[in-house]
Design a protein around this motif. Structure first.
Motif, short mmCIF file in Angstrom:
data_model
loop_
_atom_site.label_atom_id
_atom_site.label_comp_id
_atom_site.label_asym_id
_atom_site.label_seq_id
_atom_site.Cartn_x
_atom_site.Cartn_y
_atom_site.Cartn_z
N MET A 30 -54.57 10.41 -26.97
CA MET A 30 -53.74 11.36 -27.71
C MET A 30 -52.35 10.78 -27.98
O MET A 30 -51.76 10.17 -27.10
N PRO A 31 -51.81 10.97 -29.16
CA PRO A 31 -50.47 10.45 -29.44
C PRO A 31 -49.44 11.23 -28.66
O PRO A 31 -49.60 12.41 -28.37
N LYS A 32 -48.36 10.58 -28.32
CA LYS A 32 -47.28 11.23 -27.59
C LYS A 32 -46.52 12.18 -28.49
O LYS A 32 -46.16 11.83 -29.61
N LYS A 33 -46.32 13.42 -28.01
CA LYS A 33 -45.59 14.39 -28.81
C LYS A 33 -44.11 14.05 -28.84
O LYS A 33 -43.52 13.66 -27.83
N LYS A 34 -43.53 14.22 -29.99
CA LYS A 34 -42.11 13.93 -30.14
C LYS A 34 -41.30 15.15 -29.73
O LYS A 34 -41.63 16.28 -30.08
N LYS A 35 -40.22 14.95 -28.98
CA LYS A 35 -39.36 16.05 -28.58
C LYS A 35 -38.62 16.60 -29.79
O LYS A 35 -38.06 15.87 -30.60
N ILE A 36 -38.65 17.92 -29.94
CA ILE A 36 -38.08 18.58 -31.11
C ILE A 36 -36.81 19.33 -30.72
O ILE A 36 -36.78 20.06 -29.72
N THR A 37 -35.77 19.15 -31.49
CA THR A 37 -34.50 19.83 -31.23
C THR A 37 -34.57 21.27 -31.73
O THR A 37 -35.44 21.61 -32.55
N PRO A 38 -33.67 22.16 -31.26
CA PRO A 38 -33.66 23.55 -31.76
C PRO A 38 -33.52 23.62 -33.28
O PRO A 38 -34.15 24.46 -33.93
N LYS A 39 -32.70 22.76 -33.87
CA LYS A 39 -32.53 22.76 -35.32
C LYS A 39 -33.84 22.40 -36.01
O LYS A 39 -34.21 23.01 -37.03
N GLN A 40 -34.55 21.42 -35.46
CA GLN A 40 -35.83 21.04 -36.03
C GLN A 40 -36.87 22.13 -35.85
O GLN A 40 -37.73 22.33 -36.71
N GLU A 41 -36.81 22.85 -34.72
CA GLU A 41 -37.74 23.96 -34.50
C GLU A 41 -37.57 25.02 -35.58
O GLU A 41 -38.55 25.58 -36.08
N ASP A 62 -54.15 13.98 -35.49
CA ASP A 62 -53.27 13.11 -34.71
C ASP A 62 -51.85 13.12 -35.27
O ASP A 62 -50.87 13.13 -34.52
N MET A 63 -51.74 13.10 -36.61
CA MET A 63 -50.42 13.12 -37.24
C MET A 63 -49.71 14.44 -36.94
O MET A 63 -48.52 14.46 -36.58
N LEU A 64 -50.42 15.55 -37.07
CA LEU A 64 -49.82 16.87 -36.81
C LEU A 64 -49.38 17.00 -35.36
O LEU A 64 -48.39 17.68 -35.06
N ALA A 65 -50.10 16.34 -34.46
CA ALA A 65 -49.76 16.41 -33.04
C ALA A 65 -48.40 15.82 -32.73
O ALA A 65 -47.81 16.10 -31.69
N LYS A 66 -47.87 15.00 -33.63
CA LYS A 66 -46.53 14.43 -33.43
C LYS A 66 -45.49 15.52 -33.31
O LYS A 66 -44.44 15.35 -32.67
N TRP A 67 -45.74 16.66 -33.95
CA TRP A 67 -44.80 17.78 -33.90
C TRP A 67 -45.35 18.95 -33.09
O TRP A 67 -44.89 20.07 -33.21
N GLY A 68 -46.37 18.67 -32.28
CA GLY A 68 -46.97 19.70 -31.45
C GLY A 68 -47.78 20.70 -32.24
O GLY A 68 -47.98 21.84 -31.79
N LEU A 69 -48.28 20.30 -33.42
CA LEU A 69 -49.03 21.20 -34.28
C LEU A 69 -50.52 20.88 -34.24
O LEU A 69 -50.92 19.78 -33.85
N SER A 70 -51.33 21.83 -34.66
CA SER A 70 -52.77 21.61 -34.73
C SER A 70 -53.25 21.76 -36.16
O SER A 70 -52.58 22.35 -37.00
N ALA A 81 -56.13 18.77 -47.89
CA ALA A 81 -54.99 18.58 -48.79
C ALA A 81 -53.80 19.42 -48.34
O ALA A 81 -52.64 18.99 -48.45
N ARG A 82 -54.06 20.61 -47.83
CA ARG A 82 -52.96 21.45 -47.31
C ARG A 82 -52.30 20.80 -46.11
O ARG A 82 -51.07 20.86 -45.95
N GLN A 83 -53.11 20.15 -45.25
CA GLN A 83 -52.53 19.48 -44.09
C GLN A 83 -51.71 18.27 -44.51
O GLN A 83 -50.68 17.96 -43.91
#
Length: 299
Positions: free
Chosen positions: A1-12, A242-250, A262-264
């Motif tokens: 699994m790719p490592k999730k990137k830490k997201i700042t409050p502004k990015q959230e 895997d790409m979506l997982a970078k931001w903790g998304l599914s 295409a939506r993803q």
């Protein structure tokens, strides 16, 4: 699994706004019946014409220009026939689903969607493996427009947005003296890899049906898989989940549904622009020639 990137409050906050826009757009997706009703006989894409100037004008059909800012992305994810062979032989691929998602990167949202199933010519009967992977049924393709009609439908979608897309998309066959030099675009096509345009469209369906790749697709485009690997400095193959997982998304929806994929792709690209500050730049180019051969390269 790719490592999730830490997201700042502004990015959230930005991510939440992007997701809300995506959810609203998905609820407004048109039915296939609405799209099929718009087939027009007035803009066929035909190869029986003199050569246009796409090869000479390839630079003008890309976005590699510092004076042109990209405002829109057109995300394409094609599903195609196959025979169950894990090698995915080139001989088996014909387009059976053609979706396109139009997104405004300045506003950070999807603004329209195009979708149609496509009736294959050489392989009209879908294999069990193809049905299982894509979720596309035999009835879906039996009742679908031909590839040529599907391209005409896509022409209509592009024409519908000609007030936003500049220069206006070049629809149908080129004039006798070729397309004029219109300069760089404010939009760019995006695919998850290079197979969608270079294999499924050019190598197979365009040749089989003797249809030229539309001029508004020819030229520079973004291979998102290559962009993602370059930006995050990764070597391995990355699937959409895997790409979506970078931001903790599914992944939302069914994988290998062309429309859902295409939506993803649109989601990932909006996150790349809004949260990673990625500067959009073509990394591949494609040109269809008159004899239905094509030239493709990594930029």
């Amino acid at each position: 699994m790719p490592k999730k990137k830490k997201i700042t409050p502004k990015q959230e906050t930005a991510l939440r706004c992007l997701q809300q826009n995506f959810d609203k757009r998905a609820e407004l997706a048109p039915s296939s019946d609405d799209v099929h009703a718009t087939i027009s006989k007035s803009s066929p894409v035909d190869i029986d014409v003199d050569a246009d100037e796409l090869e000479k004008n390839i630079a003008t059909l890309s976005i590699n220009n510092g004076n042109t800012r990209i405002r829109y992305i057109l995300c394409l994810d094609i599903e195609a026939t196959f025979d169950g062979d894990k090698s995915f032989s080139h001989e088996t691929h014909e387009v059976i689903e053609l979706p396109c998602i139009l997104a405004d990167i300045k506003e950070g949202k999807i603004i329209d969607e195009f979708h149609t199933f496509v009736k294959p010519s050489l392989h009209p009967q879908l294999t069990n493996e193809c049905i299982a992977l894509t979720g596309i049924t035999q009835v879906d393709v039996d009742n679908a427009p031909t590839f040529r009609e599907a391209i005409q439908l896509l022409d209509g979608f592009m024409k519908k947005h000609s007030d936003k897309l500049h220069p206006p998309p070049q629809i149908g066959s080129p004039p006798p003296n070729g397309w004029p030099n219109l300069g760089p675009r404010n939009y760019v096509w995006v695919t998850d890899g290079h197979a969608d345009i270079e294999r499924f469209l050019c190598l197979r369906s365009c040749r089989i049906n003797r249809v030229r790749l539309p001029a508004y697709i020819s030229g520079g485009y973004i291979d998102m898989k290559l962009l993602f690997k370059t930006h995050f400095k990764e070597r391995g193959f990355r699937r959409l989940p895997d790409m979506l997982a970078k931001w903790g998304l599914s992944f939302e929806g069914r994988e290998h549904s062309g429309l859902q994929d295409a939506r993803q792709v649109a989601r990932i690209m909006l996150f790349m622009v809004q949260m990673e500050a990625v500067q959009l730049k073509c990394n591949r180019s494609i040109v269809m020639e008159m004899n239905l051969s094509f030239a493709a390269r990594q930029l």
